[in-house]
Design a protein around this motif. Sequence first.
Motif, PDB file in Angstrom:
ATOM      1  N   SER A 113       0.860  -1.205   0.271  1.00 31.63           N
ATOM      2  CA  SER A 113      -0.063   0.024   0.010  1.00 31.63           C
ATOM      3  C   SER A 113       0.968   1.314  -0.060  1.00 31.63           C
ATOM      4  N   LYS A 114       0.267   2.278  -0.087  1.00 28.32           N
ATOM      5  CA  LYS A 114       0.992   3.707  -0.241  1.00 28.32           C
ATOM      6  C   LYS A 114       1.545   3.953   1.142  1.00 28.32           C
ATOM      7  N   GLU A 115       0.726   3.800   1.993  1.00 27.85           N
ATOM      8  CA  GLU A 115       1.156   4.146   3.589  1.00 27.85           C
ATOM      9  C   GLU A 115       2.566   3.206   3.776  1.00 27.85           C
ATOM     10  N   GLU A 116       2.428   1.948   3.309  1.00 26.42           N
ATOM     11  CA  GLU A 116       3.720   1.222   3.651  1.00 26.42           C
ATOM     12  C   GLU A 116       4.838   1.823   2.946  1.00 26.42           C
ATOM     13  N   ILE A 117       4.545   1.868   1.603  1.00 24.91           N
ATOM     14  CA  ILE A 117       5.744   2.462   0.846  1.00 24.91           C
ATOM     15  C   ILE A 117       6.443   3.908   1.347  1.00 24.91           C
ATOM     16  N   SER A 118       5.409   4.660   1.816  1.00 24.54           N
ATOM     17  CA  SER A 118       6.016   5.922   2.456  1.00 24.54           C
ATOM     18  C   SER A 118       6.718   5.823   3.636  1.00 24.54           C
ATOM     19  N   LYS A 119       6.269   4.926   4.601  1.00 23.15           N
ATOM     20  CA  LYS A 119       6.935   4.525   5.738  1.00 23.15           C
ATOM     21  C   LYS A 119       8.507   4.102   5.427  1.00 23.15           C
ATOM     22  N   THR A 120       8.391   2.864   4.524  1.00 23.62           N
ATOM     23  CA  THR A 120       9.642   2.504   3.998  1.00 23.62           C
ATOM     24  C   THR A 120      10.620   3.483   3.434  1.00 23.62           C
ATOM     25  N   ARG A 121       9.999   4.390   2.799  1.00 23.79           N
ATOM     26  CA  ARG A 121      10.945   5.446   2.402  1.00 23.79           C
ATOM     27  C   ARG A 121      11.318   6.331   3.347  1.00 23.79           C
ATOM     28  N   LYS A 122      10.551   6.728   4.400  1.00 16.69           N
ATOM     29  CA  LYS A 122      11.025   7.636   5.517  1.00 16.69           C
ATOM     30  C   LYS A 122      12.065   6.785   6.356  1.00 16.69           C
ATOM     31  N   LEU A 123      11.618   5.561   6.463  1.00 15.12           N
ATOM     32  CA  LEU A 123      12.654   4.941   7.515  1.00 15.12           C
ATOM     33  C   LEU A 123      14.162   4.816   6.738  1.00 15.12           C
ATOM     34  N   SER A 124      14.105   4.550   5.296  1.00 15.94           N
ATOM     35  CA  SER A 124      15.268   4.606   4.335  1.00 15.94           C
ATOM     36  C   SER A 124      16.160   5.959   4.686  1.00 15.94           C
ATOM     37  N   SER A 125      15.245   6.988   4.407  1.00 14.09           N
ATOM     38  CA  SER A 125      15.879   8.250   4.662  1.00 14.09           C
ATOM     39  C   SER A 125      16.485   8.359   5.780  1.00 14.09           C
ATOM     40  N   SER A 126      15.777   8.264   6.790  1.00  8.62           N
ATOM     41  CA  SER A 126      16.092   8.516   8.258  1.00  8.62           C
ATOM     42  C   SER A 126      17.441   7.627   8.449  1.00  8.62           C
ATOM     43  N   LEU A 127      17.494   6.619   8.286  1.00  6.08           N
ATOM     44  CA  LEU A 127      18.832   5.607   8.411  1.00  6.08           C
ATOM     45  C   LEU A 127      19.946   6.036   7.508  1.00  6.08           C
ATOM     46  N   TRP A 128      19.590   6.626   6.418  1.00  2.00           N
ATOM     47  CA  TRP A 128      20.861   7.284   5.417  1.00  2.00           C
ATOM     48  C   TRP A 128      21.202   8.622   6.154  1.00  2.00           C
ATOM     49  N   ARG A 129      20.190   9.426   6.735  1.00  7.21           N
ATOM     50  CA  ARG A 129      20.702  10.624   7.316  1.00  7.21           C
ATOM     51  C   ARG A 129      21.416  10.359   8.782  1.00  7.21           C
ATOM     52  N   GLY A 130      21.237   9.169   9.445  1.00  6.39           N
ATOM     53  CA  GLY A 130      21.819   8.616  10.717  1.00  6.39           C
ATOM     54  C   GLY A 130      23.322   8.125  10.242  1.00  6.39           C
ATOM     55  N   ILE A 131      23.316   7.616   9.108  1.00  3.36           N
ATOM     56  CA  ILE A 131      24.771   7.061   8.581  1.00  3.36           C
ATOM     57  C   ILE A 131      25.654   8.243   8.323  1.00  3.36           C
ATOM     58  N   LYS A 132      25.156   9.167   7.445  1.00  9.54           N
ATOM     59  CA  LYS A 132      25.805  10.424   7.074  1.00  9.54           C
ATOM     60  C   LYS A 132      26.296  11.238   8.328  1.00  9.54           C
ATOM     61  N   THR A 133      25.330  11.248   9.409  1.00 10.81           N
ATOM     62  CA  THR A 133      25.506  12.118  10.712  1.00 10.81           C
ATOM     63  C   THR A 133      26.622  11.284  11.319  1.00 10.81           C
ATOM     64  N   VAL A 134      26.863   9.937  11.393  1.00  9.88           N
ATOM     65  CA  VAL A 134      27.889   9.247  12.115  1.00  9.88           C
ATOM     66  C   VAL A 134      29.315   9.388  11.452  1.00  9.88           C
ATOM     67  N   PHE A 135      29.079   9.464  10.061  1.00  6.30           N
ATOM     68  CA  PHE A 135      30.326   9.702   9.283  1.00  6.30           C
ATOM     69  C   PHE A 135      30.884  11.021   9.314  1.00  6.30           C
ATOM     70  N   VAL A 136      30.112  11.935   9.612  1.00  8.56           N
ATOM     71  CA  VAL A 136      30.596  13.441   9.592  1.00  8.56           C
ATOM     72  C   VAL A 136      31.290  13.563  11.187  1.00  8.56           C
TER      73      VAL A 136
END
Length: 208
Positions: free
Chosen positions: A4-27
């Motif tokens: 569903s669209k809600e599951e897809i949006s949740k997955t995208r939000k989770l992946s974007s949050s994970l990517w931001r966390g990885i970039k923050t740790v790297f910085v």
Amino acid sequence: MGFSKEEISKTRKLSSSLWRGIKTVFVLFTMFLSFLLVSAPIFLAVADALLPSALLHRFSSPANLSSHLTNYDFRHSLIDIPLISIIRSAVILCVYGLCDGPKLSRGPYLTVTMICSVSSLVYVSLKAAFVFGEPSIGDGGGNYFRAAEVALFLCSSVLAISHIIVAYRTSCRERKKLLVFKIDIEAVSACKNVYPRYQKILQQERLK
């Protein structure tokens, strides 16, 4: 079965949050590494003052340490190894604190560090030839005391070599900073010289 669209949006939000966390740790990790590189002379001087003393205290009792001080013998006493490390680190740290950018690039910091480190290396090497050329004398004797002696000499020698490497890298870094600063000043001076001429040409063109 589709998502569903809600599951897809949740997955995208989770992946974007994970990517931001990885970039923050790297910085944060790169900032920590740069801080260690900039503060390397200070950390190394502190380690040089503490590690040999801790090693000597580890395998020698307080009574034995006091006897080393009162009955000093160059061939057997090891109390001078941590004392040399403390003096070396204190001198290098004082010179580093008194030097600014130009003096760190090719000034007294590198020279004093080279003199202190090389002279202490010569002294430690000469003492090692006397200490290891005779039977082991220590608290427990045997292999443990001999291994502790080897660790003490190696620690002092490695720290002396590390001082030279850190001083050379610090000198190269400050030299690059001064070179970039000089280029920036020359660029600004050139712009200041060119800008009035450009303004004069524009005024002449407007008057035509």
